[in-house]
Each structure stands twice: as structure tokens, then as C-alpha cells.
Design a protein around this motif. Structure first.
Motif, short mmCIF file in Angstrom:
data_model
loop_
_atom_site.label_atom_id
_atom_site.label_comp_id
_atom_site.label_asym_id
_atom_site.label_seq_id
_atom_site.Cartn_x
_atom_site.Cartn_y
_atom_site.Cartn_z
N GLY A 68 0.81 -1.20 0.00
CA GLY A 68 0.00 0.00 0.00
C GLY A 68 0.84 1.25 0.00
N TRP A 69 0.18 2.39 0.28
CA TRP A 69 0.83 3.69 0.29
C TRP A 69 1.33 4.06 1.68
N TYR A 70 2.53 4.65 1.72
CA TYR A 70 3.12 5.16 2.96
C TYR A 70 3.50 6.62 2.76
N ALA A 71 3.32 7.42 3.80
CA ALA A 71 3.80 8.80 3.82
C ALA A 71 4.74 8.95 5.01
N SER A 129 3.74 -2.53 -3.88
CA SER A 129 2.69 -3.24 -4.61
C SER A 129 2.62 -4.69 -4.16
N ASP A 130 1.66 -5.40 -4.73
CA ASP A 130 1.54 -6.85 -4.51
C ASP A 130 2.17 -7.64 -5.66
N SER A 137 8.39 -8.01 -3.40
CA SER A 137 7.38 -7.13 -3.96
C SER A 137 8.04 -5.85 -4.45
N ILE A 138 7.62 -5.36 -5.62
CA ILE A 138 8.22 -4.15 -6.17
C ILE A 138 7.49 -2.92 -5.65
N GLY A 139 8.23 -1.80 -5.57
CA GLY A 139 7.64 -0.56 -5.08
C GLY A 139 8.41 0.63 -5.60
N LEU A 140 8.02 1.81 -5.13
CA LEU A 140 8.65 3.05 -5.58
C LEU A 140 8.67 4.05 -4.43
N ASN A 141 9.82 4.71 -4.25
CA ASN A 141 9.98 5.78 -3.27
C ASN A 141 10.18 7.11 -3.98
N LEU A 142 9.61 8.18 -3.42
CA LEU A 142 9.80 9.54 -3.92
C LEU A 142 9.97 10.45 -2.72
N PRO A 190 13.01 3.06 -7.56
CA PRO A 190 12.28 1.78 -7.54
C PRO A 190 13.00 0.80 -6.61
N PHE A 191 12.23 -0.07 -5.97
CA PHE A 191 12.84 -1.00 -5.02
C PHE A 191 12.14 -2.35 -5.05
#
Length: 310
Positions: free
Chosen positions: A42-45, A85-86, A93-98, A130-131
């Protein structure tokens, strides 16, 4: 994901006595249980506030530079958005940081009415990466090991002026991939690290101190964060955290190595993390720097709030 939002490039007007060429990097911005995610996909802040204060700037030998004063103080607020993501790739699991700096203020005092050190405030560079968050290795009493790999890219979107010695932006792209990992010594006691390798590209508008040079390329560096913590209650962790930076290749000016500009520093201090629930966490980490060369040496306090949207 970073220690200095404000990139430092401080030199004397005519004869340089101090050099800091490296861009903004993550020194101490991560905290306990860094290799895992607290609440799944999910989304994290994440919101960061840092206060940094240095009463001295050190030369290549680790001595104070030859100015009446060399004080650097700054405060920074930065916002990080992350998505996990799932989608599964290579066991993770792949994801993205900004990460986007939203506010930065710096005060400098050289004892000469700031004639030797000129600075400006403004928005710093964006970081994106990306991670892959690998699935944790589980034990009988919970997780034993969790880790992540991120290909972080620093983009020169911030404010830069070649006539200033301290700028929010490095004015150059850089790659700063890292590996983060957490090991559970037992269900309450953890040890974490985040290890980066920094590669910098060319700045085609170098600082005025380089004269008529066409470009400057900061050297490569290795830097790492480390932390160990103990859960004294189900919601509160206390521990020790630190960081280390070592520039391993010389800065190049117009393609030629320039010796005497390599940077290094290390720091250690106490930290705490309070978890309101699985989705909200607040950490406080402090650092006391030692062994600085070609950069300021000071103390830092970092607040970090993590929220998982669910």
C-alpha cells in the motif's frame, strides 16, 4: 532517506581551505527495523524534520579551517511517498519511493560577515527510487530477517547558483543504490543497516572557486546507516544509531583528478521509536559527528513520522 538536504560546497574566495563536493546523501535518516515494512503493501507517507548544527568545518586533515568562525546551522522538512505493490519479482514485492524536500533554511557564520562563505536557501533536489522488498524469513517466534534493495536516483531539480558556496542543489545527477536489512536477534532485539554506493555525474556549471573550469565531477563514495534497538514495551523501542561516510575516489575537474578533497565522517547517538499502532510510527534519532574531513562536523536531531494508508 537522506542526512543533508542542503548540499555543501564551501571554499575560500581565492585560496580554497575547505572542499565539500558530494551531493545530499542519506546520513541518519533511516532508523530502527529499516529492512522491513511495518504494515505490508500500500501507500506510505513519511515526514522528516532535521535540525543540524556544526560549530566547525574541517579540512583534509580533520583540523578546523582557517576562518574566525565556521558555523553551519540548518533546518529541513522533507516529505517521502512510498508505494509497495503486490506484484512479485524475484521473491519480493516491487515498489517506488519519492522524496521531495519542502522547506530548508540555513544560517552560516564565517566571522567575516559571510564574505568567505556565501549561502542561499531554497528547495533541494528530488530523490526517486524503484525498489524490491523481499519477503521476510520467518522463525518460530516471528520474523528473523528482512531486506530490501533500492536503485535510488538523485535528480538536480533544486536551487543552484555557481556564485554561492552553499546551495540546496548539487546541480548534477547521481546514483545512490542501497541495500537495507534487519536481523531479529530475538523477538525484541533487532539490528539494522543500510549500505549505499554513490556515483556522481558531472556538474557543467561548477562553483566559481574552480575558475574557468568547464565541469566538476564529485568522487564516488560509500556510506551506511546502522541501528540496534530493543522493544522495552510493545510500543516503544530504544536503541543506538549511527552513520558512516567515506569518499573513495578523487573529485575530477575537467576530467582530471584533484587530490585533497575526499570527504569522510562518522556519527553515533541514541534513538527511540514509538508505534501508536501498526500504521503510525514516530522516531527520534540524534547523532554526534566525529572524524570529519573536508566537511562540517556537528550534531543532528531527526524526527520522522511514518503513516500507512489503509
Amino acid at each position: 532517506m537522506m542526512k543533508k538536504i542542503l548540499a555543501l560546497s564551501i571554499v575560500m574566495i581565492s585560496t580554497p581551505v575547505f572542499a565539500s563536493d558530494l551531493p545530499t546523501v542519506n546520513l541518519g535518516m533511516s532508523s530502527f527495523v529499516d529492512g522491513a515494512v511495518p504494515a505490508g503493501s500500500g501507500w506510505y507517507a513519511q515526514t522528516y524534520f532535521q535540525n543540524y548544527s556544526a560549530n566547525s568545518i574541517r579540512d583534509e586533515n580533520g583540523d578546523k579551517i582557517g576562518l574566525p568562525k565556521s558555523k553551519v546551522d540548518y533546518q529541513v522538512i522533507a516529505q517521502q511517498l512510498s508505494y509497495l505493490s503486490d506484484v512479485k519479482v524475484a521473491g519480493g514485492s516491487i515498489g517506488l519511493n519519492l522524496l521531495v524536500p519542502v522547506l530548508g533554511h540555513i544560517d552560516v557564520d564565517d566571522g567575516l560577515n559571510n564574505q568567505a562563505i556565501k549561502s542561499q536557501n531554497g528547495v533541494a533536489d528530488i530523490m526517486i527510487g524503484p525498489f524490491i522488498q523481499f519477503d521476510p524469513i520467518m522463525g518460530e517466534n516471528g520474523p528473523k530477517f528482512a531486506h530490501r534493495f533500492e536503485f535510488q536516483i538523485n535528480i538536480p531539480t533544486g536551487k543552484y547558483d555557481s556564485q554561492k558556496d552553499i546551495n540546496p542543489s548539487a546541480n548534477a545527477f547521481s546514483l545512490d543504490p542501497y541495500w537495507a536489512a534487519t536481523y531479529w536477534i530475538n523477538p525484541k532485539w533487532t539490528a539494522s543497516t543500510r549500505i549505499h554506493y554513490l556515483f556522481n555525474f558531472k556538474n557543467d556549471d561548477p562553483n566559481y572557486s574552480f575558475g574557468h573550469a568547464n565541469n566538476i565531477q564529485a568522487g564516488q563514495a560509500v556510506h551506511a546507516n546502522f541501528a540496534t534497538s530493543y522493544a522495552v514495551t510493545p510500543k516503544l523501542r530504544l536503541g543506538i544509531n549511527g552513520y558512516w561516510l567515506k569518499q573513495i575516489t578523487d573529485t575530477q575537474v575537467d576530467g582530471k583528478d584533484v587530490s585533497g578533497r575526499k570527504e569522510q565522517v562518522w556519527a553515533i547517538g541514541p534513538g527511540a521509536m514509538y508505534s501508536f499502532d501498526q500504521h503510525d510510527h514516530l522516531s527520534l534519532n540524534s547523532y554526534f559527528e566525529q572524524g570529519a574531513e573536508n566537511r562540517p562536523q556537528g550534531n543532528s536531531v531527526i524526527f520522522r513520522y511514518i503513516h500507512h494508508f489503509h
